[in-house]
Design a protein around this motif. Sequence first.
Motif, PDB file in Angstrom:
ATOM      1  N   SER A 139       0.812  -1.225   0.000  1.00 56.80           N
ATOM      2  CA  SER A 139       0.000   0.000   0.000  1.00 56.80           C
ATOM      3  C   SER A 139       0.844   1.273   0.000  1.00 56.80           C
ATOM      4  O   SER A 139       0.297   2.372  -0.148  1.00 56.80           O
ATOM      5  CB  SER A 139      -0.946   0.007   1.197  1.00 56.80           C
ATOM      6  OG  SER A 139      -0.201  -0.077   2.401  1.00 56.80           O
ATOM      7  N   ARG A 140       2.152   1.168   0.152  1.00 57.22           N
ATOM      8  CA  ARG A 140       2.987   2.368   0.063  1.00 57.22           C
ATOM      9  C   ARG A 140       3.063   2.897  -1.382  1.00 57.22           C
ATOM     10  O   ARG A 140       3.491   4.028  -1.604  1.00 57.22           O
ATOM     11  CB  ARG A 140       4.399   2.112   0.601  1.00 57.22           C
ATOM     12  CG  ARG A 140       5.212   1.103  -0.165  1.00 57.22           C
ATOM     13  CD  ARG A 140       6.599   0.933   0.459  1.00 57.22           C
ATOM     14  NE  ARG A 140       7.417  -0.058  -0.233  1.00 57.22           N
ATOM     15  CZ  ARG A 140       7.393  -1.349   0.035  1.00 57.22           C
ATOM     16  NH1 ARG A 140       6.580  -1.810   0.982  1.00 57.22           N
ATOM     17  NH2 ARG A 140       8.169  -2.189  -0.644  1.00 57.22           N
ATOM     18  N   PHE A 141       2.649   2.057  -2.333  1.00 58.38           N
ATOM     19  CA  PHE A 141       2.596   2.493  -3.731  1.00 58.38           C
ATOM     20  C   PHE A 141       1.208   3.081  -4.021  1.00 58.38           C
ATOM     21  O   PHE A 141       0.192   2.499  -3.639  1.00 58.38           O
ATOM     22  CB  PHE A 141       2.847   1.327  -4.686  1.00 58.38           C
ATOM     23  CG  PHE A 141       4.255   0.810  -4.656  1.00 58.38           C
ATOM     24  CD1 PHE A 141       4.603  -0.245  -3.819  1.00 58.38           C
ATOM     25  CD2 PHE A 141       5.232   1.376  -5.460  1.00 58.38           C
ATOM     26  CE1 PHE A 141       5.902  -0.727  -3.781  1.00 58.38           C
ATOM     27  CE2 PHE A 141       6.532   0.909  -5.437  1.00 58.38           C
ATOM     28  CZ  PHE A 141       6.871  -0.151  -4.594  1.00 58.38           C
ATOM     29  N   SER A 142       1.187   4.206  -4.697  1.00 55.19           N
ATOM     30  CA  SER A 142      -0.077   4.783  -5.114  1.00 55.19           C
ATOM     31  C   SER A 142       0.105   5.530  -6.422  1.00 55.19           C
ATOM     32  O   SER A 142       1.213   5.975  -6.755  1.00 55.19           O
ATOM     33  CB  SER A 142      -0.652   5.714  -4.038  1.00 55.19           C
ATOM     34  OG  SER A 142       0.212   6.824  -3.846  1.00 55.19           O
ATOM     35  N   GLY A 143      -0.974   5.654  -7.167  1.00 55.94           N
ATOM     36  CA  GLY A 143      -0.942   6.370  -8.432  1.00 55.94           C
ATOM     37  C   GLY A 143      -2.042   7.407  -8.490  1.00 55.94           C
ATOM     38  O   GLY A 143      -3.089   7.242  -7.856  1.00 55.94           O
ATOM     39  N   SER A 144      -1.775   8.463  -9.235  1.00 56.19           N
ATOM     40  CA  SER A 144      -2.790   9.499  -9.394  1.00 56.19           C
ATOM     41  C   SER A 144      -2.633  10.157 -10.758  1.00 56.19           C
ATOM     42  O   SER A 144      -1.630   9.941 -11.461  1.00 56.19           O
ATOM     43  CB  SER A 144      -2.683  10.550  -8.293  1.00 56.19           C
ATOM     44  OG  SER A 144      -1.441  11.229  -8.381  1.00 56.19           O
ATOM     45  N   GLY A 145      -3.635  10.940 -11.112  1.00 60.26           N
ATOM     46  CA  GLY A 145      -3.575  11.689 -12.361  1.00 60.26           C
ATOM     47  C   GLY A 145      -4.688  11.325 -13.309  1.00 60.26           C
ATOM     48  O   GLY A 145      -5.350  10.298 -13.164  1.00 60.26           O
ATOM     49  N   SER A 146      -4.875  12.190 -14.276  1.00 61.98           N
ATOM     50  CA  SER A 146      -5.866  11.982 -15.317  1.00 61.98           C
ATOM     51  C   SER A 146      -5.569  12.950 -16.450  1.00 61.98           C
ATOM     52  O   SER A 146      -4.935  13.988 -16.221  1.00 61.98           O
ATOM     53  CB  SER A 146      -7.270  12.210 -14.776  1.00 61.98           C
ATOM     54  OG  SER A 146      -8.234  11.883 -15.761  1.00 61.98           O
ATOM     55  N   GLY A 147      -6.008  12.606 -17.640  1.00 66.57           N
ATOM     56  CA  GLY A 147      -5.708  13.483 -18.775  1.00 66.57           C
ATOM     57  C   GLY A 147      -4.357  13.131 -19.354  1.00 66.57           C
ATOM     58  O   GLY A 147      -4.203  12.085 -19.987  1.00 66.57           O
ATOM     59  N   ALA A 148      -3.366  13.979 -19.127  1.00 68.16           N
ATOM     60  CA  ALA A 148      -2.044  13.730 -19.691  1.00 68.16           C
ATOM     61  C   ALA A 148      -0.948  13.633 -18.642  1.00 68.16           C
ATOM     62  O   ALA A 148       0.174  13.278 -18.985  1.00 68.16           O
ATOM     63  CB  ALA A 148      -1.688  14.815 -20.704  1.00 68.16           C
ATOM     64  N   ASP A 149      -1.249  13.944 -17.390  1.00 71.71           N
ATOM     65  CA  ASP A 149      -0.219  13.982 -16.351  1.00 71.71           C
ATOM     66  C   ASP A 149      -0.535  13.013 -15.216  1.00 71.71           C
ATOM     67  O   ASP A 149      -1.646  13.051 -14.656  1.00 71.71           O
ATOM     68  CB  ASP A 149      -0.067  15.396 -15.792  1.00 71.71           C
ATOM     69  CG  ASP A 149       0.552  16.337 -16.815  1.00 71.71           C
ATOM     70  OD1 ASP A 149      -0.093  17.340 -17.167  1.00 71.71           O
ATOM     71  OD2 ASP A 149       1.670  16.034 -17.270  1.00 71.71           O
ATOM     72  N   PHE A 150       0.459  12.197 -14.883  1.00 72.69           N
ATOM     73  CA  PHE A 150       0.268  11.139 -13.901  1.00 72.69           C
ATOM     74  C   PHE A 150       1.481  11.061 -12.980  1.00 72.69           C
ATOM     75  O   PHE A 150       2.592  11.465 -13.354  1.00 72.69           O
ATOM     76  CB  PHE A 150       0.095   9.794 -14.608  1.00 72.69           C
ATOM     77  CG  PHE A 150      -1.050   9.781 -15.578  1.00 72.69           C
ATOM     78  CD1 PHE A 150      -0.864  10.198 -16.893  1.00 72.69           C
ATOM     79  CD2 PHE A 150      -2.318   9.390 -15.171  1.00 72.69           C
ATOM     80  CE1 PHE A 150      -1.923  10.221 -17.783  1.00 72.69           C
ATOM     81  CE2 PHE A 150      -3.381   9.403 -16.058  1.00 72.69           C
ATOM     82  CZ  PHE A 150      -3.189   9.823 -17.363  1.00 72.69           C
ATOM     83  N   THR A 151       1.252  10.529 -11.776  1.00 75.95           N
ATOM     84  CA  THR A 151       2.354  10.327 -10.854  1.00 75.95           C
ATOM     85  C   THR A 151       2.232   8.969 -10.174  1.00 75.95           C
ATOM     86  O   THR A 151       1.121   8.474  -9.933  1.00 75.95           O
ATOM     87  CB  THR A 151       2.411  11.415  -9.766  1.00 75.95           C
ATOM     88  OG1 THR A 151       1.177  11.428  -9.059  1.00 75.95           O
ATOM     89  CG2 THR A 151       2.694  12.782 -10.352  1.00 75.95           C
ATOM     90  N   LEU A 152       3.391   8.395  -9.897  1.00 80.49           N
ATOM     91  CA  LEU A 152       3.506   7.216  -9.059  1.00 80.49           C
ATOM     92  C   LEU A 152       4.213   7.665  -7.794  1.00 80.49           C
ATOM     93  O   LEU A 152       5.283   8.292  -7.872  1.00 80.49           O
ATOM     94  CB  LEU A 152       4.324   6.129  -9.754  1.00 80.49           C
ATOM     95  CG  LEU A 152       4.667   4.897  -8.912  1.00 80.49           C
ATOM     96  CD1 LEU A 152       3.404   4.073  -8.635  1.00 80.49           C
ATOM     97  CD2 LEU A 152       5.719   4.041  -9.610  1.00 80.49           C
TER      98      LEU A 152
END
Lengths: 107, 127
Positions: free
Chosen positions: A60-73
């Motif tokens: 669970s220390r890994f997470s992802g976010s973003g939408s459209g063209a920009d994302f982060t891990l």
Amino acid sequence: DIQMTQSPSSLSASVGDRVIISCRASRSISNYLNWYQQKPGKAPNLLIYAASSLQSGVPSRFSGSGSGADFTLTISSLQPEDVATYYCQQSYTVLYTFGQGTKLEIK
Amino acid sequence: QVTLKESGPVLVKPTETLTLTCTVSGFSLSSTGMGVSWIRQPPGKALEWLAHIFSNDDKSYSTSLKSRLTISKDTSKSQVVLTMTDMDPLDTATYYCARINNTYSSSGYYYYYMDIWGTGTTVTVSS
């Protein structure tokens, strides 16, 4: 074809640090974005799909976010076993493409 | 347990045709919405998606390699085969196959991702 660009190409961080890896698509891909971890000499392993859904069995220390063209891990607290190269990959079109990878090392 | 295993020649000569086989177990190549991708990785370089085939026989190919690739499946043998013509030393790489799985979201869309990978097979192109 959609181009995927990751930043940085490499980074060094200390155990316990919060680590953020970015991925940018050449055009909007909604949230059709997956993240993989590849440890040295091993096949890639799926971490995150649909931009923010954690694959079963992934810490669970890994997470992802973003939408459209920009994302982060994000890795919330870096562990020694997280040393690896991380790749983003879009599945918005049937012509899948990967980013060039981000190599993560321990400082 | 779902597994995929790549097989093929270790060494091919320039201009030859490469044939790689991915043998799957633990799932069926006819399972609705599932597929198999081929991905390669030259030594020290990034992953490159090559092609995929779905249960309904839909196929897609990398734009830059489309003229050289053919993907097919034999459901009865649980195998997916990739051929690449006119091999060049720049095609030296580890070749992976991976299962494409999907999730249906509450918003009504299918999300596709490669959830199980083979261990890879290394192919060297040299005379």
